[in-house]
Design a protein around this motif. Structure first.
Motif, PDB file in Angstrom:
ATOM      1  N   HIS A  68     -24.463 -32.899  16.894  1.00 23.79           N
ATOM      2  CA  HIS A  68     -24.141 -32.896  18.161  1.00 23.79           C
ATOM      3  C   HIS A  68     -24.143 -31.377  19.065  1.00 23.79           C
ATOM      4  N   GLY A  69     -24.355 -30.613  18.060  1.00 27.48           N
ATOM      5  CA  GLY A  69     -24.447 -29.173  18.838  1.00 27.48           C
ATOM      6  C   GLY A  69     -23.173 -28.420  18.856  1.00 27.48           C
ATOM      7  N   ILE A  70     -21.921 -29.126  18.762  1.00 23.73           N
ATOM      8  CA  ILE A  70     -20.736 -28.376  18.810  1.00 23.73           C
ATOM      9  C   ILE A  70     -19.841 -29.230  17.787  1.00 23.73           C
ATOM     10  N   GLY A  71     -19.010 -28.312  16.861  1.00 23.04           N
ATOM     11  CA  GLY A  71     -18.375 -29.023  15.901  1.00 23.04           C
ATOM     12  C   GLY A  71     -16.908 -28.905  16.373  1.00 23.04           C
ATOM     13  N   MET A  72     -16.160 -29.381  15.437  1.00 23.32           N
ATOM     14  CA  MET A  72     -14.690 -29.910  16.044  1.00 23.32           C
ATOM     15  C   MET A  72     -13.798 -28.399  15.567  1.00 23.32           C
ATOM     16  N   ARG A  73     -12.963 -28.420  16.483  1.00 24.17           N
ATOM     17  CA  ARG A  73     -11.720 -26.888  16.165  1.00 24.17           C
ATOM     18  C   ARG A  73     -10.976 -27.827  14.891  1.00 24.17           C
ATOM     19  N   VAL A  74     -11.130 -27.159  13.782  1.00 21.38           N
ATOM     20  CA  VAL A  74     -10.286 -27.725  12.834  1.00 21.38           C
ATOM     21  C   VAL A  74      -9.988 -26.527  11.781  1.00 21.38           C
TER      22      VAL A  74
END
Length: 187
Positions: A68-74
């Motif tokens: 999706h081009g952007i990962g999750m902030r994790v």
């Protein structure tokens, strides 16, 4: 060995049919909302659960976002040995996660604690801090659920007396959420 294999797979299969699994969609949706609103998801645990926290943080950071081009902030609060040993030495091992949350976390972030017993003081204090900060708090628990069962806003409790099965369930649930999120979009 075959007897152990049969017994283990039977226990894991039975655990996956427990009512606790009905809470997994709640966790997945909270993660999706954090992704959508650019909030951070924090994981923590001790021992094998700390390893699982690090593993899952990797999966959500990279695995979900690559399509999706952007990962999750994790982030795994269990990952930084320098921070853990500093805090453990200076303020006490029971506060190694709560202090990190106090400094880093914001209202609306998500906290997922992983614990077999649900009674580890550092996990209990992490949930207390998460609740105080206005985070959405989850606990993946085995055995009786311990103190964390009552502290977490969303306990996912498997009443099983087997640490290895409890730790397996942490990864299984994490991987289920990851695969679902891979099919979703952040917005």
């Amino acid at each position: 060995m075959q007897q152990l294999i049969n017994s283990y797979t039977d226990k894991l299969s039975a655990a996956l049919r427990m009512d606790a699994m009905q809470q997994v969609p709640v966790l997945a949706e909270a993660m999706r909302e954090a992704w959508r609103t650019q909030h951070t998801i924090y994981f923590c645990g001790n021992g094998g659960s700390a390893g699982n926290a690090i593993h899952l943080a990797n999966d959500f950071l990279y695995g979900v976002g690559k399509e999706h081009g952007i990962g999750m902030r994790v982030e795994s609060l269990s990952a930084n040995a320098a921070v853990l040993t500093c805090l453990g030495n200076d303020i006490g091992y029971d506060r190694i996660y709560a202090e990190q949350l106090r400094v880093k976390a914001d209202k609306g972030d998500v906290l997922v604690v992983l614990s077999g017993s649900g009674n580890s003081p550092n996990i209990v204090k992490a949930l207390e801090m998460g609740n105080e900060l206005g985070m959405t708090t989850f606990a993946l628990l085995g055995y009786s659920g311990g103190k964390c069962k009552d502290l977490a806003q969303h306990p996912i409790h498997f009443p099983i007396d087997d640490m290895q099965i409890a730790e397996d369930l942490q990864l299984v649930i994490g991987h289920m959420c990851m695969q679902w999120l891979c099919e979703q979009k952040a917005s």
